[in-house]
Design an enzyme around this catalytic site. Structure first.
Site, PDB file in Angstrom:
ATOM      1  N   PRO A 137       0.848  -1.200   0.000  1.00 49.61           N
ATOM      2  CA  PRO A 137       0.000   0.000   0.000  1.00 49.61           C
ATOM      3  C   PRO A 137       0.877   1.242   0.000  1.00 49.61           C
ATOM      4  CG  PRO A 137       0.066  -0.984   2.187  1.00 49.61           C
ATOM      5  CD  PRO A 137       0.799  -1.922   1.283  1.00 49.61           C
ATOM      6  N   MET A 138       0.598   2.179  -0.918  1.00 48.72           N
ATOM      7  CA  MET A 138       1.406   3.392  -1.023  1.00 48.72           C
ATOM      8  C   MET A 138       0.483   4.585  -1.274  1.00 48.72           C
ATOM      9  SD  MET A 138       4.596   1.941  -3.332  1.00 48.72           S
ATOM     10  CE  MET A 138       3.539   0.979  -4.437  1.00 48.72           C
ATOM     11  N   GLN A 154      -6.301  -1.393   3.563  1.00 53.87           N
ATOM     12  CA  GLN A 154      -5.424  -1.023   4.676  1.00 53.87           C
ATOM     13  C   GLN A 154      -6.009   0.159   5.430  1.00 53.87           C
ATOM     14  OE1 GLN A 154      -1.527   1.150   4.714  1.00 53.87           O
ATOM     15  NE2 GLN A 154      -0.726  -0.850   5.364  1.00 53.87           N
ATOM     16  N   CYS A 182       3.806   3.028   9.128  1.00 56.15           N
ATOM     17  CA  CYS A 182       4.033   4.298   8.431  1.00 56.15           C
ATOM     18  C   CYS A 182       4.805   5.256   9.335  1.00 56.15           C
ATOM     19  CB  CYS A 182       2.712   4.925   8.010  1.00 56.15           C
ATOM     20  SG  CYS A 182       2.920   6.515   7.165  1.00 56.15           S
ATOM     21  N   LYS A 237       0.703  -4.806   9.198  1.00 54.54           N
ATOM     22  CA  LYS A 237       1.933  -4.424   8.499  1.00 54.54           C
ATOM     23  C   LYS A 237       2.722  -3.511   9.422  1.00 54.54           C
ATOM     24  CE  LYS A 237       3.823  -2.757   4.120  1.00 54.54           C
ATOM     25  NZ  LYS A 237       4.839  -1.836   4.650  1.00 54.54           N
ATOM     26  N   HIS A 245       8.162  -4.669   7.041  1.00 53.60           N
ATOM     27  CA  HIS A 245       9.201  -3.883   6.382  1.00 53.60           C
ATOM     28  C   HIS A 245      10.455  -4.074   7.219  1.00 53.60           C
ATOM     29  CE1 HIS A 245      10.323   0.044   4.134  1.00 53.60           C
ATOM     30  NE2 HIS A 245      11.414  -0.620   4.484  1.00 53.60           N
ATOM     31  N   GLY A 260      10.427  -4.467   1.814  1.00 48.30           N
ATOM     32  CA  GLY A 260      11.543  -3.539   1.968  1.00 48.30           C
ATOM     33  C   GLY A 260      12.732  -3.920   1.111  1.00 48.30           C
ATOM     34  N   GLY A 279       7.167  -2.939  -3.305  1.00 48.77           N
ATOM     35  CA  GLY A 279       6.636  -1.592  -3.254  1.00 48.77           C
ATOM     36  C   GLY A 279       6.861  -0.813  -4.528  1.00 48.77           C
TER      37      GLY A 279
END
Length: 282
Positions: free
Chosen positions: A35-36, A91, A121, A160, A190, A231, A255
């Protein structure tokens, strides 16, 4: 909000794509796109699905307060997606148990296949509002949110996260975090710590060193749980080599490499699932 019949049709449409990657006891790993924010929009996810029929897609993070404040107005802007996107994960970000639970319930009603909690995040705005990676310092609250959501939805609830935060960066810290959320059986990690003060969001994706070995150690120490690696994953050869050497991993989350080079996706599916794009669609 979509009707029960709409949701049933969605799930049926998605079944063929989810079975291979999610069947119980399968040795097959799971491939997903991270998710970005501002990147994994519904339009990007639609395109990604054309290239990668099996890859699990994630929404951008949706903040719980946004959902609660806009529920009566309509949630299409945040929750809308195309049926072809299945399997697709919603998410959520936030720290209010009731708001997170309500957001998850609505997400299931909209037809999402899974609910994921953002506990990784590192952005200053997110950290200022006491969620994202800062929640790694509050594992009991994360557990409360996970269990509350699990009581209200039938889809999987996952987390996450990072390996650590600021000076809380030992392996024991990561191990304790996982141990204190026993109800969660899938962590997407990550494999870096993050620095909430002193590094930008971009810096937190690049400056702290990657520590894949710690994710492998979590697989060893929690054999009943699933861990996906995130990551620094950028190419087929790299991911394939890790998959060969560490079959204990549940999967890989790619990602920006998948966004910057969409043609990477069919090659990754070929490596992970052993099918060409055409074979997967037939």
């Amino acid at each position: 909000v979509r009707t029960k019949a709409d949701r049933t049709i969605q799930r049926l449409n998605g079944t063929a794509r989810t079975v291979a990657a999610r069947r119980t006891g399968s040795a097959m790993m799971e491939l997903s796109i991270a998710p970005m924010m501002d990147w994994t929009t519904r339009h990007q996810r639609f395109m990604a699905r054309q290239l990668a029929p099996r890859t699990v897609l994630y929404t951008e993070m949706v903040v719980d307060s946004t959902v609660v404040h806009n529920e009566h107005k309509g949630l299409e802007r945040w929750y809308g997606f195309d049926d072809v996107e299945h399997p697709v994960v919603l998410q959520l970000g936030g720290n209010n148990v009731e708001a997170m639970t309500r957001s998850a319930v609505l997400g299931e009603r909209w037809g999402y296949d899974e609910i994921n909690l953002n506990v990784g995040c590192p952005s200053k705005l997110v950290s200022k509002n006491e969620f994202g990676a800062r929640l790694m310092l509050r594992p009991d609250l994360v557990r409360e949110m996970v269990t509350s959501i699990q009581r209200q939805v039938s889809v999987p609830v996952t987390v996450k996260c990072r390996l650590g935060v600021d000076d809380f960066d030992s392996y024991e810290f990561a191990k304790d975090f996982v141990a204190r959320i026993p109800e969660c059986d899938h962590f997407i990690i990550h494999a870096r710590k993050c620095l909430l003060n002193g590094l930008s969001t971009h810096g937190n994706r690049t400056v702290p060193p990657l520590m894949y070995e710690r994710v492998y150690d979590l697989c060893r120490d929690f054999p009943g749980k699933k861990f996906s690696l995130n990551g620094g994953l950028t190419c087929v050869d790299q991911i394939g080599a890790i998959a060969d050497e560490h079959p204990e991993l549940h999967g890989f989350m790619v990602g920006r490499a998948a966004y910057n080079n969409p043609c990477l996706l069919p090659a990754l599916e070929r490596r992970i699932y052993g099918e060409t794009l055409g074979e997967a669609l037939t």
